[in-house]
Design an enzyme around this catalytic site. Structure first.
Site, PDB file in Angstrom:
ATOM      1  N   GLY A 211       0.849  -1.195   0.000  1.00 20.75           N
ATOM      2  CA  GLY A 211       0.000   0.000   0.000  1.00 20.75           C
ATOM      3  C   GLY A 211       0.878   1.235   0.000  1.00 20.75           C
TER       4      GLY A 211
ATOM      5  CD  GLN B  82       3.113   5.875   3.083  1.00 19.36           C
ATOM      6  OE1 GLN B  82       2.191   5.345   2.452  1.00 19.36           O
ATOM      7  NE2 GLN B  82       4.035   5.179   3.694  1.00 19.36           N
TER       8      GLN B  82
ATOM      9  CB  CYS C  48       4.878   2.265   8.040  1.00 15.30           C
ATOM     10  SG  CYS C  48       4.356   3.749   7.171  1.00 15.30           S
ATOM     11  CG  LEU C  49       6.520   1.228   2.156  1.00 18.01           C
ATOM     12  CD1 LEU C  49       5.933   1.470   0.795  1.00 18.01           C
ATOM     13  CD2 LEU C  49       7.609   0.182   2.125  1.00 18.01           C
TER      14      LEU C  49
ATOM     15  CG  HIS D  73      -0.952   1.237   7.329  1.00 15.21           C
ATOM     16  ND1 HIS D  73      -0.094   0.830   8.325  1.00 15.21           N
ATOM     17  CD2 HIS D  73      -0.203   2.029   6.515  1.00 15.21           C
ATOM     18  CE1 HIS D  73       1.095   1.369   8.140  1.00 15.21           C
ATOM     19  NE2 HIS D  73       1.067   2.092   7.042  1.00 15.21           N
ATOM     20  CD  GLU D  74      -1.345   2.521   2.743  1.00 15.40           C
ATOM     21  OE1 GLU D  74      -0.640   1.543   2.999  1.00 15.40           O
ATOM     22  OE2 GLU D  74      -0.890   3.689   2.725  1.00 15.40           O
TER      23      GLU D  74
ATOM     24  CG  HIS E 249       0.077   6.832   5.724  1.00 19.12           C
ATOM     25  ND1 HIS E 249       1.136   7.294   6.456  1.00 19.12           N
ATOM     26  CD2 HIS E 249       0.317   5.517   5.515  1.00 19.12           C
ATOM     27  CE1 HIS E 249       1.981   6.302   6.683  1.00 19.12           C
ATOM     28  NE2 HIS E 249       1.523   5.212   6.126  1.00 19.12           N
TER      29      HIS E 249
HETATM   30  O1  K2U Z   1       1.700   2.650   4.153  1.00 15.74           O
HETATM   31  C1  K2U Z   1       2.683   1.953   3.940  1.00 15.74           C
HETATM   32  O2  K2U Z   1       3.803   2.257   4.340  1.00 15.74           O
HETATM   33  C2  K2U Z   1       2.505   0.673   3.235  1.00 15.74           C
HETATM   34  C3  K2U Z   1       2.544  -0.496   4.147  1.00 15.74           C
HETATM   35  C4  K2U Z   1       1.121  -0.971   4.202  1.00 15.74           C
HETATM   36  C5  K2U Z   1       0.782  -1.973   5.244  1.00 15.74           C
HETATM   37  C6  K2U Z   1       1.377  -1.972   6.469  1.00 15.74           C
HETATM   38  C7  K2U Z   1       1.004  -2.923   7.416  1.00 15.74           C
HETATM   39  C8  K2U Z   1       0.024  -3.844   7.142  1.00 15.74           C
HETATM   40  C9  K2U Z   1      -0.576  -3.813   5.926  1.00 15.74           C
HETATM   41  C10 K2U Z   1      -0.202  -2.889   4.987  1.00 15.74           C
HETATM   42  C11 K2U Z   1       3.675  -1.312   3.537  1.00 15.74           C
HETATM   43  O3  K2U Z   1       3.196  -2.188   2.634  1.00 15.74           O
HETATM   44  S1  K2U Z   1       4.825  -1.902   4.680  1.00 15.74           S
HETATM   45  C12 K2U Z   1       5.405  -3.391   4.147  1.00 15.74           C
HETATM   46  C13 K2U Z   1       4.520  -4.509   4.628  1.00 15.74           C
HETATM   47  C14 K2U Z   1       4.010  -5.395   3.730  1.00 15.74           C
HETATM   48  C15 K2U Z   1       3.211  -6.436   4.171  1.00 15.74           C
HETATM   49  C16 K2U Z   1       2.896  -6.588   5.517  1.00 15.74           C
HETATM   50  C17 K2U Z   1       3.408  -5.696   6.412  1.00 15.74           C
HETATM   51  C18 K2U Z   1       4.241  -4.649   5.984  1.00 15.74           C
HETATM   52 ZN    ZN Z   2       2.459   3.354   6.135  1.00 11.96          ZN
END
Ligand code: K2U
Ligand code: ZN
Length: 168
Positions: free
Chosen positions: A46, A51, A91-92, A133-134, A137
């Protein structure tokens, strides 16, 4: 297409509240394509426009195994939340930090796609976690904000140490 720069904590721009999208034009379509490319390259499942320092209500998501089911939500709203689930989140914008977060296990969502068409759907499990989560943000909230003050302080301290180590 372009790989966009992803802001990381403690950048205060991540606390900005995004504004609604009003123009569904070619520029928006290009930006959504750049967001998807940036998300896949990170890699992530996501990414919110906040971001990449664009403060408009736009998120892209792809929770599919094959990374071939992109979802773009514009001006998204969660209209119903039910149940609870606890999921390990990352989170990225908070690299290499993970923590358990409690979220709704079932949600109903209303949004527009990149053409401006209204969409509505239900989501559970990882898709529901990712959407919540998104959409956080877009409100200037990162997942650490759901932790206790002590856990958040410890996570931020670890993040700072890792940034210093990378800078050496
Ligand atoms: O918003 C972001 O930084 C994207 C996240 C989204 C996310 C975080 C936690 C759980 C679900 C979605 C990134 O994809 S972080 C990388 C990631 C990928 C899979 C699971 C957990 C974290
Ligand atoms: Zn995030």
């Amino acid at each position: 297409m372009t790989i966009l720069n992803i802001l990381t904590l403690p950048d205060k721009r991540l606390k900005t509240v995004a504004k609604p999208v009003e123009k569904f034009d070619a520029q928006l379509k290009i930006f959504v394509a750049d967001m998807l490319e940036t998300m896949y390259e990170a890699p992530g499942i996501g990414l919110a426009a906040t971001q990449v320092d664009v403060h408009q209500q736009i998120v892209v998501i792809d929770v599919s195994e094959e990374k071939d089911q992109p979802l773009c939500l514009i001006n998204p709203k969660i209209t119903k939340k039910e149940g609870q689930q606890i999921h390990e989140e990352g989170c990225l914008s908070v690299p290499d930090i993970y923590a358990k977060v409690k979220r709704a296990s079932y949600i109903e969502v209303e949004a527009q796609n990149e053409k401006g068409e209204n969409i509505s759907f239900q989501a559970e499990e990882l898709l529901a976690v990712c959407i919540q989560h998104e959409l956080d943000h877009l409100k200037g909230i990162v997942f650490l904000d759901h932790l206790s003050p002590l856990k958040r302080k410890m996570a931020l301290k670890k993040l700072e140490k890792e940034k210093q180590a990378k800078a050496l």
